[in-house]
Design a protein around this motif. Structure first.
Motif, short mmCIF file in Angstrom:
data_model
loop_
_atom_site.label_atom_id
_atom_site.label_comp_id
_atom_site.label_asym_id
_atom_site.label_seq_id
_atom_site.Cartn_x
_atom_site.Cartn_y
_atom_site.Cartn_z
N ASP A 159 0.42 -1.02 0.01
CA ASP A 159 -0.16 0.16 0.18
C ASP A 159 0.93 1.20 -0.19
OD1 ASP A 159 -1.64 2.30 0.82
OD2 ASP A 159 -3.08 1.05 1.46
N GLU A 161 0.08 4.32 0.40
CA GLU A 161 -0.51 5.19 0.71
C GLU A 161 0.46 4.79 2.37
OE1 GLU A 161 -4.79 6.05 2.01
OE2 GLU A 161 -4.29 8.07 1.41
N GLN A 162 -0.46 4.05 2.67
CA GLN A 162 0.85 3.54 3.56
C GLN A 162 1.91 4.28 4.41
OE1 GLN A 162 -1.65 0.19 5.99
NE2 GLN A 162 -3.08 0.29 4.33
N LYS A 164 3.87 6.05 3.35
CA LYS A 164 4.02 6.78 2.72
C LYS A 164 4.03 7.97 4.01
CE LYS A 164 3.39 11.16 -0.04
NZ LYS A 164 2.53 11.87 -1.43
N VAL A 165 2.35 7.39 4.79
CA VAL A 165 2.41 7.92 5.75
C VAL A 165 3.30 7.81 7.13
CG1 VAL A 165 0.73 7.54 7.85
CG2 VAL A 165 0.07 7.86 5.69
N SER A 166 3.99 6.05 6.44
CA SER A 166 5.02 5.54 7.76
C SER A 166 6.60 5.94 7.32
CB SER A 166 5.40 4.59 7.70
OG SER A 166 4.57 3.55 7.86
N LEU B 50 -1.41 13.91 8.36
CA LEU B 50 -0.37 12.69 8.39
C LEU B 50 1.06 13.40 6.87
CD1 LEU B 50 -3.26 10.44 7.56
CD2 LEU B 50 -1.68 10.17 10.06
N LEU B 52 0.43 13.83 4.17
CA LEU B 52 0.16 13.57 2.84
C LEU B 52 0.01 14.11 1.80
CD1 LEU B 52 -1.98 10.01 3.28
CD2 LEU B 52 1.15 10.13 2.12
N TYR B 79 -1.90 4.95 11.37
CA TYR B 79 -3.33 5.66 10.45
C TYR B 79 -3.79 4.16 10.10
CZ TYR B 79 -5.16 6.99 6.24
OH TYR B 79 -5.75 7.62 4.99
N THR B 103 8.47 1.37 12.65
CA THR B 103 9.37 2.10 11.67
C THR B 103 10.37 2.38 13.07
OG1 THR B 103 7.67 3.95 12.37
CG2 THR B 103 7.94 2.49 9.68
N LYS B 144 -1.01 -3.35 12.48
CA LYS B 144 0.12 -2.71 11.95
C LYS B 144 0.54 -1.03 12.89
CE LYS B 144 0.02 -1.62 7.82
NZ LYS B 144 0.63 0.05 7.96
#
Lengths: 279, 245
Positions: A159, A161-162, A164-166, B50, B52, B79, B103, B144
């Protein structure tokens, strides 16, 4: 027979290069197949064809000119996808047609057509020691980078988008992966040729996806299938005097069909057992 | 302590203003239900929070840090996006997907086990994520997010398209994460009944902030509820016109 094959210098080089190519193509292919980019490799190989023709016309080492074109094509395709609304399959079609047209045009004007056939259909049995070393170096570099960035690549594949959020840089990863894929295509061309490159990228992974549970396990299974098909294909082609590239692809398809049949029959048996248990 | 502070936030997609001068703040430990009709700007708001989407005006501070100047605070956010169908043949196991969330620090089995245990999915850890039901897949995504030990969870209509029983389990899990793990939660939803039951505060958005306050203040005020349902109806008709326009 096996020992006889292994004693021949050109067969040793073919098998070493074949295994390296099989590993590289299947590793890159898993990410391409899961991102629905199966034809990306095909487009890059056709662009490389244009580059190879430029190399043959200008008397430069064709694999390097092919790689330069392939890398530029891959980066261009990644940029087009990120900054325009052109659909992904349309960019593939544009590059595929453009590369093939350029290659045909140049090779016909230079009268170098016979030479270009070895790139179109592969020529693993005539691979030189120098070529083998170049293939091993490129394959080793690709494998090392994929192992290093394995989690990031898997995350982006799962994914974007996810990921990128990370905090992952999607554009940097996309460009890097485009370069890796284009080098993998160049490496694979010696084994199966421009026209059949996508078979090495797609078929082992589609077969692996039928069997594997887990990303890592699927990657290893696909790699195993790819190596088996390359080695078997090279050996059979030598023994039966078949073209190696076509033989490898036929072995890949046979393994795929056998796996599909086994999977279908085990599902059927399980359904019958379940039905019997219920009644 | 304020976890989120948003001041005069505006965002436009080409010529269309989606967020207009939105200001609000969220305290530590809140479970904020974010409601608003379709196209009200909830997802855009989250995307700005976020990191984005850039290109907004106003300020967004997460844990006191302006995210335009210092994006480190974003790492404390978990998220969970709107429910997407995960392809059935995606080969990664539940355990592999949860591990992607780490992370910060080492990837360890203990962290993954704890996160999966919290969402009651430990027994499914070796299954392909694509084989799970929609509700289970959403819990995998929560695990997650949890595996990275977030201080703030943002969930964008996570229970849409899930059956009622699974939805109720999902809401109970949100409440548990908020009360037992002390995680601040912002949760966008169209399910007013669920928001009324479990949210500690409510933010109602429709391009600009329509209401922000305690849950009972919103649901015990007939004028607010009437205004909300009217604006939802208008937004629905607007979308309907666009669909056929």
């Amino acid at each position: 027979m096996v020992l006889e094959i292994l004693e021949l210098g050109f067969m040793q080089r073919a098998l070493i290069a074949g295994v390296a190519v099989a590993i590289t193509a299947s590793v890159i292919g898993l990410f391409l197949v899961l991102r629905r980019n199966s034809l990306f490799g095909d487009a890059l190989s056709h662009v490389a064809f244009g580059g190879i023709a430029v190399g043959l016309v200008t008397n430069m080492y064709p694999l390097w000119t092919g790689m330069a074109f392939s890398v530029l094509g891959a980066l261009g395709m990644a940029k087009l996808r990120q900054s325009t609304k052109i659909p992904a399959d349309a960019t593939v079609a544009i590059l595929l047609a453009g590369g093939l047209a350029l290659g045909l045009l140049l090779s016909s004007t230079s009268g170098n057509l016979p030479n270009i056939f070895s790139y179109l259909f592969g020529s693993i049995l005539v691979v030189s020691a120098e070529d083998t070393l170049a293939i091993l170096a490129m394959a080793g570099a690709i494998l090392a980078i994929v192992i290093l960035l394995y989690r990031q690549l898997m995350y982006v594949t799962f994914d974007e988008e996810q990921a990128k959020v990370s905090g992952l840089s999607i554009s940097k990863l996309s460009y890097l992966f485009a370069v890796l894929a284009s080098v993998a295509v160049i490496v694979s061309m010696r084994l199966v040729g421009i026209l059949l490159v996508s078979s090495l990228i797609v078929i082992p992974n589609v077969t692996g996806l039928l069997l594997g549970k887990g990303f890592k396990k699927t990657a290893l299974i696909s790699m195993g299938i790819s190596i088996f098909s390359a080695v078997t294909g090279i050996a059979v082609s030598y023994a039966a005097n078949f073209p190696p590239s076509a033989t490898i692809v036929i072995v890949l398809i046979t393994v795929f069909l056998a796996t599909l049949a086994a999977k279908y029959s085990s599902k059927k048996q399980m359904a019958e057992k379940l039905e019997a248990a219920i009644s | 302590m304020q976890v989120v502070e948003i001041e005069r936030l505006s965002y436009a997609y080409s010529d269309s203003l989606v967020l207009d001068n939105v200001s609000f703040s969220i305290n530590e430990g809140d479970l904020l239900g974010m409601i608003g009709p379709n196209g009200a700007g909830k997802t855009t708001l989250f995307s700005c929070m976020l990191g984005l989407l850039g290109g907004y005006t106003g300020t967004i501070k997460i844990f006191g840090q302006d995210i335009k100047k210092n994006a480190k605070a974003l790492k404390s956010i978990g998220y969970i996006p709107q429910r997407k169908t995960i392809e059935r043949n995606f080969p990664a196991t539940v355990e592999e997907i949860v591990s992607l969330g780490i992370t910060r620090g080492k990837v360890t089995k203990e962290k993954i086990t704890l996160a999966l245990d919290t969402v009651s999915l430990l027994e499914q850890k070796d299954r392909r994520v694509g084989e799970l039901s929609g509700g289970q897949q959403q819990r995998v995504l929560i695990a997650k997010a949890l595996v990275n030990d977030p201080k703030l969870l943002i969930l964008d209509e996570p229970a849409t398209g899930i059956d009622l029983e699974t939805q109720n389990k999902f809401y109970a899990l949100l409440k548990k994460l908020n009360q037992e793990k002390k995680i601040t939660i912002i949760w966008a939803s169209h399910d007013l009944d669920a928001v009324n039951r479990i949210a500690s505060s409510v933010a109602c958005i429709n391009r600009s902030m329509f209401f922000h306050g305690m849950t009972h203040e919103f649901f015990e005020n007939p004028d607010l509820l009437k205004a909300y349902s009217e604006s939802s109806m208008q937004a629905h008709m607007h979308l309907h016109d666009h669909d056929h326009g």
